[in-house]
Design an enzyme around this catalytic site. Structure first.
Site, PDB file in Angstrom:
ATOM      1  N   GLU A 166       1.096  -1.325   0.208  1.00  0.00           N
ATOM      2  CA  GLU A 166       0.098  -0.450  -0.134  1.00  0.00           C
ATOM      3  C   GLU A 166       1.012   1.220  -0.070  1.00  0.00           C
ATOM      4  O   GLU A 166       1.254   1.919   0.728  1.00  0.00           O
ATOM      5  CB  GLU A 166      -0.773  -0.047   1.437  1.00  0.00           C
ATOM      6  CG  GLU A 166      -1.529  -1.125   0.895  1.00  0.00           C
ATOM      7  CD  GLU A 166      -2.753  -0.742   2.313  1.00  0.00           C
ATOM      8  OE1 GLU A 166      -2.821  -0.487   2.701  1.00  0.00           O
ATOM      9  OE2 GLU A 166      -3.994  -2.229   1.462  1.00  0.00           O
ATOM     10  N   GLU A 353      -5.349  -8.624   0.046  1.00  0.00           N
ATOM     11  CA  GLU A 353      -6.367  -7.996   1.297  1.00  0.00           C
ATOM     12  C   GLU A 353      -7.583  -7.594   0.815  1.00  0.00           C
ATOM     13  O   GLU A 353      -7.591  -6.669  -0.199  1.00  0.00           O
ATOM     14  CB  GLU A 353      -5.658  -6.666   2.311  1.00  0.00           C
ATOM     15  CG  GLU A 353      -4.101  -7.155   2.834  1.00  0.00           C
ATOM     16  CD  GLU A 353      -3.730  -5.621   3.087  1.00  0.00           C
ATOM     17  OE1 GLU A 353      -4.382  -4.772   3.372  1.00  0.00           O
ATOM     18  OE2 GLU A 353      -2.726  -5.620   3.205  1.00  0.00           O
TER      19      GLU A 353
END
Ligand SMILES: CCOCCOc1ccc(-c2cn(C[C@@H]3NC[C@@H](O)[C@H]3O)nn2)cc1
Length: 448
Positions: A166, A353
């Site tokens: 991320e 995720e």
């Protein structure tokens, strides 16, 4: 193939991250990270929570492996605490840190579980931060050296690597919005950091190949997904900027060797640009083997001149939300996968995720988290749809194996398939754990 049937080699898994589960923050030579500093700073994390103990996974490798083995996962995504390996960020290697990850990786392999390793999941050594952190170009060489230590030590055992988790969170959430560590609020710094971590990503990928390893290496952007409020060009452009902020800004340099023009122009309009040095874009533009997609939620947005740096105004449409307040929008996962596949040449994609925050507690030895089962099944339907639509989706890792330290939210926000009592550290398998075990065993599932 019946609906919601998955390919025979589909990689079912779960995911965690070092600072969120390990604990043992000052044991066996581990150095401080920016998340130790941030969480120890009053007012930064809800309830004053920190990762000093977390799930104590550092001392519970065998227990956590048993949970994974019973779940039947094909892969387990975990991350490396850089400051456990290199306590000062560079220089001397901490042998006890290496030994911990060898114990974890060997136990995974002995139980037929593929290690899926994230090199950087936000916990920068404080010693690197003290020299300017990712805002200083020296961080690139430091990360390359850390990656090289890990490749040489584990390259024969670990076949799947993610360089950065991320990048938008570690750059903009942490250095422009100030919500995550180290907590700055500086747009140019966030743009500098984004560029430096992209160069660091490219250097690591190059080094991995130079060392002759033949595993797979990629990156895992958290792409927020904005849906236009109307089909006006202005609203669609606002959503393109919102999605570009966390997705295209990272994937275009990797896949095309250039930043997305629409974002470059947007930043230049307000006096900002990435600090590109000659050769950087070629370094970033190394071929990678997969994209990791982290997806939780979407938001409906429209253009509004006064709506912040991106001029994208969030429109609350009254959608159901999880306990952390994020809207539930399963269709957004398919739309994001379709956009990513169409733009970047249908690369291998892993959902690295996806999960939901529901704070159900243990009642009579059981955790009834039907809402999490509903969330996961609705998103798996969209994953199944993406595969049916020709997208090269290769795997799915539920976030998370267990409740853990949810960054600035602390321990109050629970994403786990396994409940953790943070006073006793007792783990309790939730109903969703047994449901996911059934999904993996059958490689398909029925919607309720
Ligand atoms: C525009 C204003 O926004 C204010 C809050 O902004 C965000 C955005 C995104 C997040 C966020 C949290 N997570 C879950 C983690 N992913 C990695 C793993 O460690 C999980 O714990 N993903 N994204 C938090 C806050």
């Amino acid at each position: 193939m019946s609906i919601n049937q998955f390919p025979v080699d589909f990689m079912w898994g779960t995911a965690t991250a070092a600072y969120q589960i390990e604990g043992a923050y000052n044991e066996d030579g581990r150095g401080m990270s920016i998340w130790d500093t941030f969480s120890h700073t009053p007012g930064k994390v809800k309830n004053g929570d920190n990762g000093n103990v977390a799930c104590d996974s550092y001392h519970r490798v065998e227990e956590d492996i048993r949970l994974l083995k019973e779940l039947g996962v094909k892969t387990y995504r975990f991350s490396i605490s850089w400051s456990r390996i290199l306590p000062n960020g560079t220089g001397a290697v901490n042998e006890k840190g290496l030994a911990y990850y060898h114990r974890l990786v060997d136990a995974l392999i002995d139980n037929g579980i593929e290690p899926f390793c994230t090199l950087y999941h936000w916990d920068l050594p404080q010693a690197i931060q003290d020299q300017g952190g990712w805002g200083d170009r020296r961080s690139i060489a430091a990360f390359k050296a850390f990656a090289e230590v890990m490749f040489k030590e584990f390259g024969a055992k670990i076949k799947y690597w993610i360089t950065f988790n991320e990048p938008w969170c570690l750059a903009f959430l942490s250095n422009y919005l100030g919500i995550h560590a180290p907590g700055y609020r500086d747009l140019q710094l966030a743009i500098d950091i984004s560029h430096h971590i992209l160069v660091a990503h490219g250097e690591a990928v190059k080094r991995y190949r130079e060392l002759g390893f033949t595993g797979q290496i990629g990156i895992a952007p958290n792409t927020s997904w904005g849906v236009p409020y109307t089909q006006s060009e202005a609203d669609k452009a606002a959503c393109l900027r919102l999605n570009g902020w966390s997705g295209d800004w990272y994937l275009d340099p990797i896949y095309f060797g250039t930043y997305p023009a629409f974002m470059l122009e947007w930043y230049e309009k307000i006096g900002h640009q990435p600090p590109i040095v000659e050769g950087d874009m070629e370094t970033i533009h190394q071929p990678i083997d997969f994209i990791g997609i982290n997806y939780y939620t979407s938001s409906m947005n429209r253009h509004h001149d006064q709506a912040g740096m991106l001029q994208a105004e969030y429109m609350n449409m009254g959608a159901a939300r999880t306990d952390i307040g994020w809207e539930i929008y399963p269709e957004g996962l398919y739309q994001l996968l379709r956009y990513t596949a169409d733009k970047y040449g249908n690369p291998d994609i892993y959902i690295t995720e996806n999960g939901a925050c529901y704070n159900d507690e243990v009642d009579n030895g059981r955790v009834c988290d039907q809402r999490r089962i509903d969330y996961l099944s609705q998103h798996l339907v969209q994953a199944s749809r993406a595969i049916a639509d020709g997208i090269n989706l290769k795997g799915y890792m539920a976030w998370s194996l267990m409740d853990n330290f949810e960054w600035a939210e602390g321990y109050g926000m629970r994403f786990g398939l396994v409940h953790v009592d943070f006073d006793t550290l007792v783990r309790t398998k939730k109903d969703s754990y047994y449901w996911y075990k059934h999904v993996i065993a059958n490689n398909w599932f029925e919607l309720r």
